[in-house]
Design a protein around this motif. Structure first.
Motif, PDB file in Angstrom:
ATOM      1  N   ASP A 241      28.507  -2.558 -65.928  1.00 55.18           N
ATOM      2  CA  ASP A 241      27.852  -3.859 -65.791  1.00 55.18           C
ATOM      3  C   ASP A 241      27.971  -4.422 -64.370  1.00 55.18           C
ATOM      4  O   ASP A 241      28.210  -5.615 -64.167  1.00 55.18           O
ATOM      5  N   LEU A 242      27.804  -3.545 -63.381  1.00 56.69           N
ATOM      6  CA  LEU A 242      27.818  -3.974 -61.987  1.00 56.69           C
ATOM      7  C   LEU A 242      26.468  -4.586 -61.633  1.00 56.69           C
ATOM      8  O   LEU A 242      25.414  -4.086 -62.038  1.00 56.69           O
ATOM      9  N   ARG A 243      26.477  -5.677 -60.889  1.00 57.17           N
ATOM     10  CA  ARG A 243      25.230  -6.302 -60.461  1.00 57.17           C
ATOM     11  C   ARG A 243      24.473  -5.381 -59.498  1.00 57.17           C
ATOM     12  O   ARG A 243      25.084  -4.589 -58.787  1.00 57.17           O
ATOM     13  N   TYR A 244      23.151  -5.539 -59.479  1.00 54.50           N
ATOM     14  CA  TYR A 244      22.271  -4.771 -58.585  1.00 54.50           C
ATOM     15  C   TYR A 244      22.502  -3.263 -58.771  1.00 54.50           C
ATOM     16  O   TYR A 244      22.524  -2.493 -57.805  1.00 54.50           O
ATOM     17  N   ALA A 245      22.677  -2.839 -60.050  1.00 56.64           N
ATOM     18  CA  ALA A 245      23.042  -1.449 -60.323  1.00 56.64           C
ATOM     19  C   ALA A 245      21.987  -0.479 -59.802  1.00 56.64           C
ATOM     20  O   ALA A 245      22.321   0.539 -59.172  1.00 56.64           O
ATOM     21  N   LEU A 246      20.701  -0.766 -60.044  1.00 56.68           N
ATOM     22  CA  LEU A 246      19.644   0.161 -59.618  1.00 56.68           C
ATOM     23  C   LEU A 246      19.552   0.218 -58.098  1.00 56.68           C
ATOM     24  O   LEU A 246      19.427   1.305 -57.518  1.00 56.68           O
ATOM     25  N   LEU A 247      19.614  -0.930 -57.439  1.00 59.83           N
ATOM     26  CA  LEU A 247      19.542  -0.966 -55.975  1.00 59.83           C
ATOM     27  C   LEU A 247      20.679  -0.177 -55.348  1.00 59.83           C
ATOM     28  O   LEU A 247      20.466   0.649 -54.447  1.00 59.83           O
ATOM     29  N   LEU A 248      21.888  -0.379 -55.830  1.00 59.15           N
ATOM     30  CA  LEU A 248      23.044   0.328 -55.280  1.00 59.15           C
ATOM     31  C   LEU A 248      22.983   1.824 -55.606  1.00 59.15           C
ATOM     32  O   LEU A 248      23.371   2.661 -54.780  1.00 59.15           O
ATOM     33  N   ALA A 249      22.472   2.173 -56.791  1.00 58.38           N
ATOM     34  CA  ALA A 249      22.369   3.596 -57.149  1.00 58.38           C
ATOM     35  C   ALA A 249      21.351   4.305 -56.262  1.00 58.38           C
ATOM     36  O   ALA A 249      21.573   5.459 -55.862  1.00 58.38           O
ATOM     37  N   VAL A 250      20.245   3.636 -55.953  1.00 54.54           N
ATOM     38  CA  VAL A 250      19.260   4.226 -55.033  1.00 54.54           C
ATOM     39  C   VAL A 250      19.880   4.429 -53.655  1.00 54.54           C
ATOM     40  O   VAL A 250      19.664   5.465 -52.999  1.00 54.54           O
ATOM     41  N   MET A 251      20.674   3.463 -53.198  1.00 54.83           N
ATOM     42  CA  MET A 251      21.356   3.608 -51.915  1.00 54.83           C
ATOM     43  C   MET A 251      22.316   4.791 -51.937  1.00 54.83           C
ATOM     44  O   MET A 251      22.380   5.572 -50.971  1.00 54.83           O
ATOM     45  N   VAL A 252      23.050   4.951 -53.038  1.00 53.60           N
ATOM     46  CA  VAL A 252      23.987   6.084 -53.150  1.00 53.60           C
ATOM     47  C   VAL A 252      23.221   7.395 -53.146  1.00 53.60           C
ATOM     48  O   VAL A 252      23.612   8.369 -52.488  1.00 53.60           O
ATOM     49  N   GLY A 253      22.087   7.435 -53.876  1.00 52.38           N
ATOM     50  CA  GLY A 253      21.303   8.660 -53.925  1.00 52.38           C
ATOM     51  C   GLY A 253      20.803   9.089 -52.560  1.00 52.38           C
ATOM     52  O   GLY A 253      20.966  10.242 -52.152  1.00 52.38           O
ATOM     53  N   PHE A 254      20.238   8.146 -51.814  1.00 52.96           N
ATOM     54  CA  PHE A 254      19.698   8.498 -50.502  1.00 52.96           C
ATOM     55  C   PHE A 254      20.787   8.652 -49.441  1.00 52.96           C
ATOM     56  O   PHE A 254      20.521   9.194 -48.370  1.00 52.96           O
TER      57      PHE A 254
END
Length: 354
Positions: free
Chosen positions: A235-248
């Motif tokens: 339940d971390l905020r901005y989960a999708l945004l941060l996951a995209v950053m981790v992916g790239f």
């Protein structure tokens, strides 16, 4: 000193095939360095052609004509990209807006937390140091705001360039895949005749670049998906945004993982504070990075892991400084190219005259 340089030159470039290889590399370097911004759509198309050549080849082997195979693969690829864009971009854009709105409250929380440190640890931290740090952060935040405004003003130009890419790149990819053999034959006719070493290096690098691009796309998808599931479950905020950053972030070996840790830690810190949830998140993120570096990368890039980490970091810094994003993206293949060229150059010892 001059004799030593002369002897080295004779050992490495006594073969005309070595001279041809050096000439081809120099011309290629000059072309990309000075005209890379002009042929950027072609570079993007070449990367995508390498990525899509594998499914095209598979369809061709089962009996489909190459033109039909190319059309099917490109249509499927564009459909997946459109699905990803319309499915992910609105959510990411919303989370970016929410993050920007939360920046003032985050800064106030950081201000209160840092201001309390001199009272808690007076023997280690001075109030003047905290004030200087807060002023530096304030200036950086204002600078980021100005950059966002300037970026929005230039968005029309970016949209125009994006429109050009959306039209040119699919056409270039189609023709690169459809007429691959003809284009390779035309390029071979333009190259010098003494190119045995160049052909040897090309055959090795062609396979490695193809595997590297496919492997890097797979790595981005796996790391990004696992990161999103982890952030979502916790339940971390901005989960999708941060996951995209981790992916790239995997595009930049070592450096990217270290850089993306900062926003993740900041968001978690302001959401939970120094609580067990914060430490569990950092532990989960560390496990993801460890599995990526020690399991996924060796499986996907068996040749690349033969390079020393120092060589990879130096390659990222050097080629990234020369060619920006493309230099960073191809840092590992370029480092492998340098290694392959050095091994391919003849090193016949010249007998000394006594």
């Amino acid at each position: 000193m001059l004799d030593m340089v002369t002897q080295w030159y004779k050992r490495r470039f006594s073969d005309p095939h070595a001279v041809s290889l050096a000439a081809i590399l120099i011309v290629g370097f000059i072309t990309i360095y000075f005209f890379g911004h002009l042929i950027a759509p072609l570079l993007v198309a070449i990367v995508l052609a390498y990525l899509l050549e594998w499914p095209v080849a598979k369809l061709t082997r089962i009996g489909l004509p190459r033109v039909l195979s190319v059309m099917l693969v490109i249509i499927l690829f564009i459909s997946l990209m459109l699905l990803a864009v319309f499915g992910l971009v609105p959510t990411i854009w919303t989370q970016v807006g929410n993050l920007i709105n939360d920046v003032p409250s985050m800064f106030n929380g950081l201000n209160s937390f840092l201001s309390s440190l001199p009272e808690r640890y007076p023997e280690f931290i001075q109030p003047q140091s905290i004030e200087t740090l807060l002023e530096t952060i304030r200036v950086k935040v204002l600078g980021m705001g100005e950059s966002i405004v300037k970026g929005s003003l230039s968005s029309l130009v970016s949209l125009a360039a994006l429109g050009v890419y959306l039209i040119l790149v699919p056409l270039l990819v189609f023709f690169l895949l459809k007429d691959k053999d003809e284009m390779v034959g035309t390029m071979s006719n333009l190259l010098p005749k003494n190119r045995r070493l160049a052909t040897k290096v090309w055959l090795e690098m062609n396979e490695q670049i193809s595997n590297y691009i496919r492997g890097k796309v797979v790595e981005i998808l796996i790391v990004g998906t696992v990161s999103y599931l982890t952030f979502f479950i916790m339940d971390l905020r901005y989960a999708l945004l941060l996951a995209v950053m981790v992916g790239f972030s995997v595009l930049i070996p070592y450096i990217g993982a270290a850089a993306v840790t900062v926003p993740i830690a900041i968001v978690a810190l302001f959401q939970w504070g120094l609580t067990p949830d914060f430490y569990w998140l950092l532990l989960a993120y560390a496990i993801i990075q460890a599995l990526d570096g020690n399991v996924l990368v060796p499986v996907l890039f068996s040749e690349a892991v033969n390079l020393h980490p120092v060589a990879i970091i130096v390659s990222v810094l050097v080629f990234g400084g020369l060619w920006g994003f493309w230099g960073v993206f191809f840092a590992i293949p370029l480092a492998t190219l340098v290694k392959a060229v050095w091994k391919a150059l003849p090193a016949t010892e010249i007998e000394a005259n006594y």
